[in-house]
Every structure is written in C-alpha cells, then in structure tokens.
Scaffold this motif. Structure first.
Motif, PDB file in Angstrom:
ATOM      1  N   LEU A 126       1.041  -1.650   0.075  1.00  0.00           N
ATOM      2  CA  LEU A 126      -0.028   0.305  -0.215  1.00  0.00           C
ATOM      3  C   LEU A 126       1.144   1.187   0.083  1.00  0.00           C
ATOM      4  O   LEU A 126       1.878   1.568   0.975  1.00  0.00           O
ATOM      5  CB  LEU A 126      -1.068   0.322   1.574  1.00  0.00           C
ATOM      6  N   MET A 127       0.802   1.930  -0.648  1.00  0.00           N
ATOM      7  CA  MET A 127       1.446   3.802  -0.680  1.00  0.00           C
ATOM      8  C   MET A 127       0.933   4.413   0.053  1.00  0.00           C
ATOM      9  O   MET A 127      -0.595   4.350   0.526  1.00  0.00           O
ATOM     10  CB  MET A 127       0.953   3.495  -2.224  1.00  0.00           C
ATOM     11  N   PRO A 128       1.087   5.598   0.691  1.00  0.00           N
ATOM     12  CA  PRO A 128       0.010   5.904   1.861  1.00  0.00           C
ATOM     13  C   PRO A 128      -0.118   6.998   1.287  1.00  0.00           C
ATOM     14  O   PRO A 128       0.464   8.203   0.212  1.00  0.00           O
ATOM     15  CB  PRO A 128       1.737   6.959   2.644  1.00  0.00           C
ATOM     16  N   LEU A 129      -0.930   7.718   1.617  1.00  0.00           N
ATOM     17  CA  LEU A 129      -2.779   8.672   1.571  1.00  0.00           C
ATOM     18  C   LEU A 129      -1.897  10.057   2.751  1.00  0.00           C
ATOM     19  O   LEU A 129      -1.458   9.614   3.296  1.00  0.00           O
ATOM     20  CB  LEU A 129      -3.494   8.370   1.893  1.00  0.00           C
ATOM     21  N   GLU A 130      -1.599  10.757   1.739  1.00  0.00           N
ATOM     22  CA  GLU A 130      -0.792  12.154   2.250  1.00  0.00           C
ATOM     23  C   GLU A 130      -2.182  12.713   3.026  1.00  0.00           C
ATOM     24  O   GLU A 130      -3.196  13.594   2.306  1.00  0.00           O
ATOM     25  CB  GLU A 130      -0.638  12.912   1.048  1.00  0.00           C
ATOM     26  N   GLU A 131      -2.662  12.495   4.431  1.00  0.00           N
ATOM     27  CA  GLU A 131      -2.983  13.003   5.416  1.00  0.00           C
ATOM     28  C   GLU A 131      -3.494  12.991   6.947  1.00  0.00           C
ATOM     29  O   GLU A 131      -2.557  12.379   6.957  1.00  0.00           O
ATOM     30  CB  GLU A 131      -4.549  12.614   4.506  1.00  0.00           C
ATOM     31  N   LYS A 132      -3.734  13.635   6.945  1.00  0.00           N
ATOM     32  CA  LYS A 132      -3.975  12.956   8.704  1.00  0.00           C
ATOM     33  C   LYS A 132      -3.190  11.410   9.956  1.00  0.00           C
ATOM     34  O   LYS A 132      -4.499  10.692   9.331  1.00  0.00           O
ATOM     35  CB  LYS A 132      -4.923  13.371  10.178  1.00  0.00           C
ATOM     36  N   LEU A 133      -2.636  11.549  10.277  1.00  0.00           N
ATOM     37  CA  LEU A 133      -2.011  10.220  10.698  1.00  0.00           C
ATOM     38  C   LEU A 133      -3.650   9.476  11.038  1.00  0.00           C
ATOM     39  O   LEU A 133      -3.977  10.220  12.305  1.00  0.00           O
ATOM     40  CB  LEU A 133      -1.177  10.164  11.317  1.00  0.00           C
ATOM     41  N   PRO A 134      -4.003   8.051  11.315  1.00  0.00           N
ATOM     42  CA  PRO A 134      -4.706   7.518  11.939  1.00  0.00           C
ATOM     43  C   PRO A 134      -4.947   7.763  13.434  1.00  0.00           C
ATOM     44  O   PRO A 134      -3.381   7.414  14.292  1.00  0.00           O
ATOM     45  CB  PRO A 134      -4.911   6.090  11.245  1.00  0.00           C
ATOM     46  N   LYS A 135      -5.956   7.874  14.556  1.00  0.00           N
ATOM     47  CA  LYS A 135      -5.359   8.045  15.823  1.00  0.00           C
ATOM     48  C   LYS A 135      -5.961   6.438  16.611  1.00  0.00           C
ATOM     49  O   LYS A 135      -6.912   5.336  15.949  1.00  0.00           O
ATOM     50  CB  LYS A 135      -5.956   8.813  16.571  1.00  0.00           C
ATOM     51  N   VAL A 136      -5.027   6.398  16.961  1.00  0.00           N
ATOM     52  CA  VAL A 136      -4.899   4.551  18.178  1.00  0.00           C
ATOM     53  C   VAL A 136      -6.528   4.923  18.992  1.00  0.00           C
ATOM     54  O   VAL A 136      -6.826   6.266  19.787  1.00  0.00           O
ATOM     55  CB  VAL A 136      -3.847   4.270  19.153  1.00  0.00           C
ATOM     56  N   VAL A 137      -7.396   4.068  18.746  1.00  0.00           N
ATOM     57  CA  VAL A 137      -8.945   4.423  19.920  1.00  0.00           C
ATOM     58  C   VAL A 137      -9.205   3.088  20.365  1.00  0.00           C
ATOM     59  O   VAL A 137      -9.668   3.209  21.063  1.00  0.00           O
ATOM     60  CB  VAL A 137      -9.870   4.422  18.600  1.00  0.00           C
ATOM     61  N   CYS A 138      -7.837   2.118  20.054  1.00  0.00           N
ATOM     62  CA  CYS A 138      -8.381   0.661  20.718  1.00  0.00           C
ATOM     63  C   CYS A 138     -10.062  -0.017  21.313  1.00  0.00           C
ATOM     64  O   CYS A 138     -10.282  -0.439  22.148  1.00  0.00           O
ATOM     65  CB  CYS A 138      -7.484   0.679  22.182  1.00  0.00           C
ATOM     66  N   GLU A 139     -10.700  -0.134  20.056  1.00  0.00           N
ATOM     67  CA  GLU A 139     -12.492  -0.489  19.946  1.00  0.00           C
ATOM     68  C   GLU A 139     -12.099  -1.566  18.844  1.00  0.00           C
ATOM     69  O   GLU A 139     -11.453  -2.312  19.449  1.00  0.00           O
ATOM     70  CB  GLU A 139     -12.975   0.826  19.606  1.00  0.00           C
ATOM     71  N   LYS A 140     -12.728  -1.277  18.374  1.00  0.00           N
ATOM     72  CA  LYS A 140     -13.061  -2.849  16.572  1.00  0.00           C
ATOM     73  C   LYS A 140     -11.272  -2.808  15.785  1.00  0.00           C
ATOM     74  O   LYS A 140     -11.311  -3.767  16.386  1.00  0.00           O
ATOM     75  CB  LYS A 140     -13.902  -2.669  15.977  1.00  0.00           C
ATOM     76  N   CYS A 148      -3.012   3.245   4.429  1.00  0.00           N
ATOM     77  CA  CYS A 148      -1.568   3.518   4.903  1.00  0.00           C
ATOM     78  C   CYS A 148      -1.382   5.298   4.505  1.00  0.00           C
ATOM     79  O   CYS A 148      -1.787   5.660   3.888  1.00  0.00           O
ATOM     80  CB  CYS A 148      -0.363   2.983   3.581  1.00  0.00           C
ATOM     81  N   PHE A 149      -0.668   6.032   5.359  1.00  0.00           N
ATOM     82  CA  PHE A 149      -1.329   7.663   5.794  1.00  0.00           C
ATOM     83  C   PHE A 149       0.390   7.834   5.765  1.00  0.00           C
ATOM     84  O   PHE A 149       1.124   7.349   7.034  1.00  0.00           O
ATOM     85  CB  PHE A 149      -2.205   8.218   6.727  1.00  0.00           C
ATOM     86  N   GLN A 150       0.007   8.830   5.103  1.00  0.00           N
ATOM     87  CA  GLN A 150       1.871   9.798   5.782  1.00  0.00           C
ATOM     88  C   GLN A 150       1.377  11.191   6.256  1.00  0.00           C
ATOM     89  O   GLN A 150       0.193  11.835   5.364  1.00  0.00           O
ATOM     90  CB  GLN A 150       2.661   9.986   4.404  1.00  0.00           C
ATOM     91  N   GLU A 151       2.206  11.872   7.196  1.00  0.00           N
ATOM     92  CA  GLU A 151       2.125  13.130   7.204  1.00  0.00           C
ATOM     93  C   GLU A 151       3.574  14.144   7.259  1.00  0.00           C
ATOM     94  O   GLU A 151       3.535  13.229   8.504  1.00  0.00           O
ATOM     95  CB  GLU A 151       0.981  13.716   8.557  1.00  0.00           C
ATOM     96  N   ASN A 152       3.628  15.087   7.204  1.00  0.00           N
ATOM     97  CA  ASN A 152       5.239  15.640   7.652  1.00  0.00           C
ATOM     98  C   ASN A 152       4.787  16.772   8.588  1.00  0.00           C
ATOM     99  O   ASN A 152       4.110  16.816   9.702  1.00  0.00           O
ATOM    100  CB  ASN A 152       5.135  17.020   7.114  1.00  0.00           C
ATOM    101  N   THR A 153       4.534  15.293   9.922  1.00  0.00           N
ATOM    102  CA  THR A 153       4.884  15.266  10.872  1.00  0.00           C
ATOM    103  C   THR A 153       5.852  14.754  11.785  1.00  0.00           C
ATOM    104  O   THR A 153       6.648  13.450  11.100  1.00  0.00           O
ATOM    105  CB  THR A 153       3.407  15.495  11.841  1.00  0.00           C
ATOM    106  N   ASN A 154       6.021  15.006  13.532  1.00  0.00           N
ATOM    107  CA  ASN A 154       7.020  14.722  13.948  1.00  0.00           C
ATOM    108  C   ASN A 154       7.034  14.053  15.130  1.00  0.00           C
ATOM    109  O   ASN A 154       7.276  14.514  16.352  1.00  0.00           O
ATOM    110  CB  ASN A 154       8.448  14.685  14.379  1.00  0.00           C
ATOM    111  N   PRO A 155       6.227  13.080  16.233  1.00  0.00           N
ATOM    112  CA  PRO A 155       5.160  12.772  16.686  1.00  0.00           C
ATOM    113  C   PRO A 155       6.766  11.840  17.203  1.00  0.00           C
ATOM    114  O   PRO A 155       6.700  12.079  18.971  1.00  0.00           O
ATOM    115  CB  PRO A 155       3.836  11.836  17.059  1.00  0.00           C
TER     116      PRO A 155
END
Length: 216
Positions: A126-140, A148-155
C-alpha cells in the motif's frame, strides 16, 4: 494671427501633457503586470518544490517496500544513515525496547529472536495517502481508520520514548539527535510505523516502530 498662435500653442501643450500621462500610466501598468508575473512565477516554483519533495519521498518509500518484499538486505542497508544506524522500537512488556542496527542482517528481535525479514509485513505494498495520521482508539480496530497514511509530522520526538527504554546517557543523546531530523511519519495500520528523515535533500529511514497499539 496672434490669437490663433496662442490657441495652437495651448493645444500642443495639452497634447504633450496627455501623452506624458498616458505614457506614465502605460509604464505603471507594465510594472504592475511584471510584479504580478513575478509573484505567479514564485508561486509556481514553490508548488513545484513541494511537489518534487512529495514525488521524491514516494519514490524512496517504494524502494523501502521493494527491499523488504524481496528480502534484499544489501538494498535495505542503503536506505538508512550508516553513521547513525537504524533504530527499531518494539516491546515485549510494558516498557519499550530500542535496538540500533548498522546492518539489517544483524538484527534479532529481543523478544522473539526473529530476523527483520521474518517479521509480518501485511499489506506492505500500500502506498501512503498524504493526510492526517490515524489515531489510536483501541475499539474494534487499533486505529480510527484503516490503510497507509503519511504526514509531515514528528510525533516520536515529542514522545521522548527513549527515556523509558534501558539506554545510557550517551545512547539517549544520539537517539535524540537523529529524532530531530524526522520529517515524515508513515503509519500502515496493517503492519508498522515508519519514520523518515531528510538531511541535505536526501531521504533516509531512521526509525521503525514494530509495536502494535492496544496489543496486550
């Protein structure tokens, strides 16, 4: 005759004044057009530069995928800084474990003793989509969106995860330094998180986080 001469002289003066004003307006309009043209050209350069960065990153990411899929250790070793090594983050319990490798063939998981290419890389192509990274929710699912997602960020830099691993002060300083160079983070929700740095216009893989969110 004198009156005629005065009228003619007055007409000539008015005509010259009108021509001068028209010339000034024309020059002013040309200057405005040149200024607008310069702004447009500068804007195009900026857009092209951004587009170039995006394209070059995707090409680099494709090289990472290809090296993993073909289990090509030699090709993979060309994708991270030789002076700083590649950091691999994982966890066998509550605390993170961070390994540093200079040759990917030498990596063995502290928890399972698996080699790098023996790890599960589901949906790796999968090639990454340029958008907000997914958030961890721990649900289903572990994340609030799949793919697959990419963002210009450094968490990773802000997380300071190295303070919770069993590292000495010298190792912490080294990992802090390289963490500051991260420019793009990629999360493939089907496998892992990848951190990419850019120094002197060259992309490099600097961290891989193998931890699965919400896993016991």
């Amino acid at each position: 005759m004198i009156r005629y001469f005065k009228l003619t002289f007055a007409f000539v003066v008015l005509a010259l004044f009108a021509c001068s004003e028209a010339s000034q307006n024309t020059n002013s309009n040309k200057e405005e057009q040149n200024a607008l043209s310069l702004i447009e050209d500068t804007s195009e350069i900026a857009v092209d530069k951004n587009q170039s960065d995006t394209n070059s990153f995707l090409q680099f990411y494709q090289r990472v995928i290809s090296a993993i899929e073909t289990k090509n250790a030699s090709a993979f070793n060309q994708l991270f800084y030789k002076d700083y090594g590649l950091y691999i983050i994982e966890s066998s319990g509550a605390m993170p474990q961070i390994s540093k490798v200079y040759e990917i063939g030498n990596y063995k998981s502290p928890a399972t003793a698996q080699g790098f290419f023996d790890l599960r890389f589901d949906s790796l192509s999968l090639m990454p989509l340029e958008e907000k990274l997914p958030k961890v929710v721990c649900e289903k699912n572990s994340y609030n969106k799949q793919g697959c997602f990419q963002e210009n960020t450094n968490p990773l830099k802000d997380s300071e995860i190295w303070h919770y691993a069993n590292l000495n002060e010298k190792e912490i300083q080294a990992i802090q330094f390289i963490s500051k160079t991260i420019k793009i983070t990629v999360i493939n929700t089907h496998n892992y998180t990848f951190y990419f740095s850019q120094i002197n216009d060259y992309w490099q893989l600097s961290f891989i986080d193998l931890r699965i969110p919400c896993a016991a």
